[in-house]
Scaffold this motif. Structure first.
Motif, PDB file in Angstrom:
ATOM      1  N   GLU A 143       0.754  -1.260  -0.164  1.00 18.29           N
ATOM      2  CA  GLU A 143      -0.140  -0.185   0.060  1.00 18.29           C
ATOM      3  C   GLU A 143       0.759   1.238   0.246  1.00 18.29           C
ATOM      4  OE1 GLU A 143      -3.486   2.242   2.915  1.00 18.29           O
ATOM      5  OE2 GLU A 143      -2.626   0.168   3.293  1.00 18.29           O
ATOM      6  N   ASP A 146       2.508   1.631  -3.662  1.00 11.52           N
ATOM      7  CA  ASP A 146       1.648   2.105  -4.376  1.00 11.52           C
ATOM      8  C   ASP A 146       1.017   3.623  -4.437  1.00 11.52           C
ATOM      9  OD1 ASP A 146       1.229  -0.396  -5.874  1.00 11.52           O
ATOM     10  OD2 ASP A 146      -0.227  -1.089  -4.507  1.00 11.52           O
ATOM     11  N   CYS A 157      -3.795  -0.250 -10.751  1.00  8.88           N
ATOM     12  CA  CYS A 157      -4.561  -0.668  -9.502  1.00  8.88           C
ATOM     13  C   CYS A 157      -5.705  -0.997  -9.582  1.00  8.88           C
ATOM     14  CB  CYS A 157      -4.213   0.098  -8.214  1.00  8.88           C
ATOM     15  SG  CYS A 157      -2.051   0.256  -7.820  1.00  8.88           S
ATOM     16  N   ARG A 161      -7.942  -4.837  -9.324  1.00  8.61           N
ATOM     17  CA  ARG A 161      -9.152  -4.930  -8.345  1.00  8.61           C
ATOM     18  C   ARG A 161     -10.423  -5.366  -9.081  1.00  8.61           C
ATOM     19  NH1 ARG A 161      -6.997  -0.017  -5.914  1.00  8.61           N
ATOM     20  NH2 ARG A 161      -8.565   1.033  -6.844  1.00  8.61           N
ATOM     21  N   LEU A 367       0.623  -4.158 -13.645  1.00  2.00           N
ATOM     22  CA  LEU A 367       0.876  -3.567 -12.333  1.00  2.00           C
ATOM     23  C   LEU A 367       2.209  -3.918 -11.767  1.00  2.00           C
ATOM     24  CD1 LEU A 367      -0.308  -1.887 -10.031  1.00  2.00           C
ATOM     25  CD2 LEU A 367      -1.426  -4.020  -8.955  1.00  2.00           C
ATOM     26  N   ARG A 371       4.910  -1.409 -10.758  1.00  2.00           N
ATOM     27  CA  ARG A 371       5.486  -1.322  -9.134  1.00  2.00           C
ATOM     28  C   ARG A 371       6.906  -1.312  -9.169  1.00  2.00           C
ATOM     29  NH1 ARG A 371       0.737  -5.245  -6.692  1.00  2.00           N
ATOM     30  NH2 ARG A 371      -0.374  -3.633  -5.811  1.00  2.00           N
ATOM     31  N   GLU A 414      -4.983  -7.164  -4.653  1.00  2.00           N
ATOM     32  CA  GLU A 414      -3.840  -6.334  -4.624  1.00  2.00           C
ATOM     33  C   GLU A 414      -2.891  -6.720  -5.650  1.00  2.00           C
ATOM     34  OE1 GLU A 414      -4.704  -7.587  -1.726  1.00  2.00           O
ATOM     35  OE2 GLU A 414      -5.888  -5.781  -1.056  1.00  2.00           O
TER      36      GLU A 414
END
Length: 568
Positions: A143, A146, A157, A161, A367, A371, A414
């Motif tokens: 978290e 991100d 993100c 989800r 993602l 990241r 996530e």
């Protein structure tokens, strides 16, 4: 944001009321004055373990109540609604009591300690030299990472989800169908048996009621026939002394006809009697027909009884009223049809499940790539912050745990990544997980660096630092004060400190003192006015080293410089 706190009978505190605002709050005071008691009180209302040893000597209970402004915190508002709790005008009260029975209240309602911790964990992050609740927990590292992504990263993100939600829904339907398929043969046999029975019975809505009425009529056949015969006899009898209505009316008509010519009244009487005679004659004919038709049909009676027995048996077997059987037949037929096409339905569900899983994997892979880019930027930011804090040789890294090539990665909202922050404070030393850093002073600065780096990110709204400046002095102390101020531009910050640089930087400064009242020692807390702040900072500097006037001047200059920095 924490608005206020009231403490009663905690250790040396008899009663303490304090208001909090936005910006940087600094609590100062001599060693042993009771600053740790204030922090213990905050910890208590946040859900830490209740120790009866905190109750003030001679008292039965100790209490702490805090009021939070949650008007713009949708996460908390949603959580309260789910628990049927209601904030008062955007203000939420949290109450903790230590006594024979420990009590937790939120919005005036008694709640479990776990819920209290869940709520306050969203609102307050407390950092002591050995307490780093969130950033030492690797669950929050993803978290935190991100939060440093841009808008495109945020979209990735969200895509993950959404893809996870679609996969989860498709998987739930697929698994449900597979479970149904295991019992398909048994269920199909059950349905076919019932459908066959109902199809043969051919239930009709309203038929049972009609048959029941008919059966009652058959049962009273003799009663009905005798009544009709008596009526007919009373209407038509023409012999003996008991003449029927028709014969009597006929005599009355004949007599009235003889006087009809003597006036309108007599003529009207004749007409009425003649009309009555004709009417009773017709009634007699109808009754005669009823008598002729009222023939008891034994076969039909048996048929009605048998049909009613069918309805009673079905009602008992299926546990429903006769008029519900038709709809039940249709429902069973639809279910049987679905079972008969189960193979096709199952195949479609499996195809959708695999498709959503593939789409999730693509979204998760995108993602992950983003990241890794964000992590490189984060590493540079954190190392720069640590450099400012005198940890020039420190290396920081976001370590991605590689996936087991032989294992199956379970999708999550996530994504597929598990990361942990690693650090090496000294040259030549390997990177180690953040939670394994031993030095309290190093840990304090690392935590501060991470908080400063994320100051403009919307994370936990209130941050409490409990003497994390231990082991810090000189130039670094000034940098720490500036970092605190930077964080306080975006978050409410409450800090317990011995450093004059941090005290000077405060938006609101409080003095914790210990004094004797009525023969007992009590800890008090008061907010300082501007001149009082200068004196407090001078005390932290140690005026004996400067002379009283020069020390106070130096403190005044520090406070002024800090305030000018805030204005700029």
């Amino acid at each position: 944001m924490l608005k206020s706190m009231t403490v009663r009978n905690i250790a040396l505190i008899e009663e303490l009321n304090v208001d909090f605002y936005t910006g940087l709050h600094v609590l100062t005071g001599e060693t042993g004055a009771g600053k740790s008691i204030v922090v213990d009180s905050i910890n208590l209302v946040l859900g830490e373990r209740a120790d009866r040893g905190l109750i003030r000597t001679g008292c039965d209970k100790a209490t702490v109540e805090a009021v939070f402004d949650i008007s713009d915190n949708q996460e908390i508002l949603t959580l309260l609604k789910a628990e049927s709790l209601e904030a008062d005008g955007g203000l939420m009260s949290v109450y903790r009591e230590i006594s024979d029975r420990n009590i937790c209240r939120v919005c005036g309602v008694i709640v479990p300690l776990t819920l209290l911790r869940q709520i306050t964990g969203i609102l307050v992050d407390i950092h002591g030299q050995h307490e780093h609740q969130s950033l030492l927990n690797e669950h929050y590292h993803l978290e935190y990472l991100d939060a440093f992504g841009d808008g495109a990263h945020g979209t990735l993100c969200k895509n993950v989800r959404d893809a996870y939600a679609a996969w989860h829904e498709a998987g739930a339907k697929f698994n449900a169908l597979r479970r149904e398929n295991v019992q398909r043969a048994q269920r199909q046999e059950f349905l076919e048996t019932r459908i066959k029975e109902l199809k043969e019975a051919k239930p009709v809505v309203g038929e049972k009621e009609t048959l029941s009425s008919l059966r009652v009529r058959f049962a009273d056949h003799e009663k009905i026939l005798n009544a009709l015969k008596t009526v007919y006899q009373n209407l038509t009898a023409s012999e003996g002394t008991n003449l029927g209505v028709n014969a009597l009316l006929r005599g009355a008509v004949e007599e009235s006809q003889r006087i009809a010519e003597y006036g309108e009244r007599f003529k009207a009487l004749f007409d009425r009697l003649q009309s009555a005679y004709y009417e009773t004659e017709e009634i007699a004919l109808d009754v005669r027909a009823m008598v002729d038709e009222e023939d008891f049909d034994e076969e039909k009676y048996e048929q009605v009884s048998a049909r009613l027995d069918v309805y009673r048996r079905l009602e008992k077997r299926y546990g429903m009223e006769a008029d519900e059987l038709s709809n039940y037949y249709e429902e069973l037929s639809q279910e049987l049809k679905a079972i008969q096409t189960m193979d096709e339905t199952l195949k479609k569900a499996e195809t959708l499940y695999k498709q959503t899983l593939s789409e999730y994997r693509k979204a998760a892979a995108a993602l992950t790539a983003s990241r890794k880019q964000v992590s490189e930027r984060l590493q540079s930011i954190i190392e720069s912050q640590l450099n400012d804090l005198g940890m020039e040789s420190t290396r920081f890294a976001c370590v991605f745990t590689p996936h087991d090539p032989n294992g199956r990665q379970q999708p999550s909202p996530e994504g597929d990544d598990h990361i942990a922050f690693h650090i090496s404070p000294n040259i030549g030393e390997p990177l180690k997980p953040l939670k394994r850093i031993a030095s309290g002073g190093e840990m304090s600065r690392i935590m501060l660096a991470m908080k400063a780096a994320a100051a403009d990110k919307r994370l936990i709204p209130t941050m409490i630092f409990d003497e994390i400046d231990t082991g810090i002095s000189g130039r670094v102390a000034g940098v720490v004060a500036e970092k605190m101020d930077d964080i306080a531009r975006y978050h409410q910050v409450i800090c317990v400190s011995h450093l004059p640089q941090i005290a000077a930087m405060a938006d609101h400064q409080y003095l914790v003192e210990k004094r004797v009242s009525q023969g007992r020692t009590v800890t008090t807390l008061k907010e300082l006015a501007y001149e009082q702040r200068v004196d407090a900072v001078a005390s932290l500097l140690g005026t004996q080293d400067f002379g009283e006037s020069s020390g106070k001047l130096h403190a005044w200059n520090m406070v002024e410089a800090a305030q000018n920095r805030k204005k700029s």
